[in-house]
Scaffold this active site. Sequence first.
Site, PDB file in Angstrom:
ATOM      1  N   SER A  11       0.810  -1.456  -0.152  1.00  0.00           N
ATOM      2  CA  SER A  11       0.288   0.389   0.067  1.00  0.00           C
ATOM      3  C   SER A  11       0.766   0.718   0.138  1.00  0.00           C
ATOM      4  CB  SER A  11      -1.159   0.089   0.811  1.00  0.00           C
ATOM      5  OG  SER A  11      -0.008  -0.033   2.058  1.00  0.00           O
ATOM      6  N   CYS A 129      11.611  -0.005 -12.417  1.00  0.00           N
ATOM      7  CA  CYS A 129      12.165   0.904 -14.101  1.00  0.00           C
ATOM      8  C   CYS A 129      12.908   1.268 -14.313  1.00  0.00           C
ATOM      9  CB  CYS A 129      11.921   2.373 -12.600  1.00  0.00           C
ATOM     10  SG  CYS A 129      13.085   2.555 -11.941  1.00  0.00           S
ATOM     11  N   ARG A 166      14.761   2.217  -2.097  1.00  0.00           N
ATOM     12  CA  ARG A 166      16.365   2.400  -1.056  1.00  0.00           C
ATOM     13  C   ARG A 166      16.580   1.022  -0.906  1.00  0.00           C
ATOM     14  NH1 ARG A 166      17.516   8.024  -0.485  1.00  0.00           N
ATOM     15  NH2 ARG A 166      15.568   9.032  -1.097  1.00  0.00           N
TER      16      ARG A 166
END
Length: 313
Positions: A11, A129, A166
Amino acid sequence: MSRTKVAVIGSGNIGTDLMIKVLRLSETLEMAAMVGIDPASDGLARAARLGVPTTSDGVAGLIGLPGFEEIEIVFDATSAGAHQANANALAPYGKRLIDLTPAAIGPFVVPAVNLDQHLDATNVNMVTCGGQATIPIVSAISRVTAVPYAEIVASIASKSAGPGTRANIDEFTETTSLAIEVVGEATSGRAIIVLNPAEPPLIMRDTVLALIGDPDPGTHAAIRDSIESMVEQVAAYVPGYRLKQAIQITPVTPDTMRTLVGDDSVTHQVSVFLEVEGAAHYLPAYAGNLDIMTSAALRVAERMAATTPERVK
């Protein structure tokens, strides 16, 4: 034709953006559950306001939700480590998993490159990504001529890199480098990620450097055409994806190539500069790194739903 029910695990930023994309953009998918582990997360609160069933008890809570048996596809937007546990927990229930973490349990999928090959897979991995942005370009070049080496640099706004990103930096570089070879078909691949702290935050930028061994101008023209065609294909599901500058194909010296990759047959470097602007469905427009992941995952789920045997007309 009924919609395919899907759930999102995670979420945070990626999971919430993905939920909103399903609700706003998809004509074939139906949000059946939003799953998190933090009861106070904005994603769960937003899902509840939008009428999406929620649980803050993780994958166990998902399995216990009413209607769980009707969910066919589960997106996992957690972390590489969590995905392994989630996949194991869901394995007995026959769900199809779309993994937005760098876990790489299932085959790598980049929609514009190899989605058709993996539509029947039970667990597909959306690479990273940087991979979603750059591997199509490496593939476009390798379709024209061999690519002994490809290197990509993904520069993203520091503000768009959440705790999950990260915590998975090592997995990002390893997974992306491998996918450059497996999906992009470069002989050797390398990936670098840069977290840019600039203010105001900058839109995602990606650089692809590919080495080739063909000096023929006709081949170079074909490479440019192939890249431009691929950019159009990716932009069909990621509208903010575009070339930032003209494609550059420049000669290199054999000595340089021998030093870099141990291959003195390389003659030219192809340099491609990209920009990815987010759609700002939930995240800021500068967070193109997250938008490209959710957009690619949405495309995969919609294609999977459309090709499920009982749904094919």
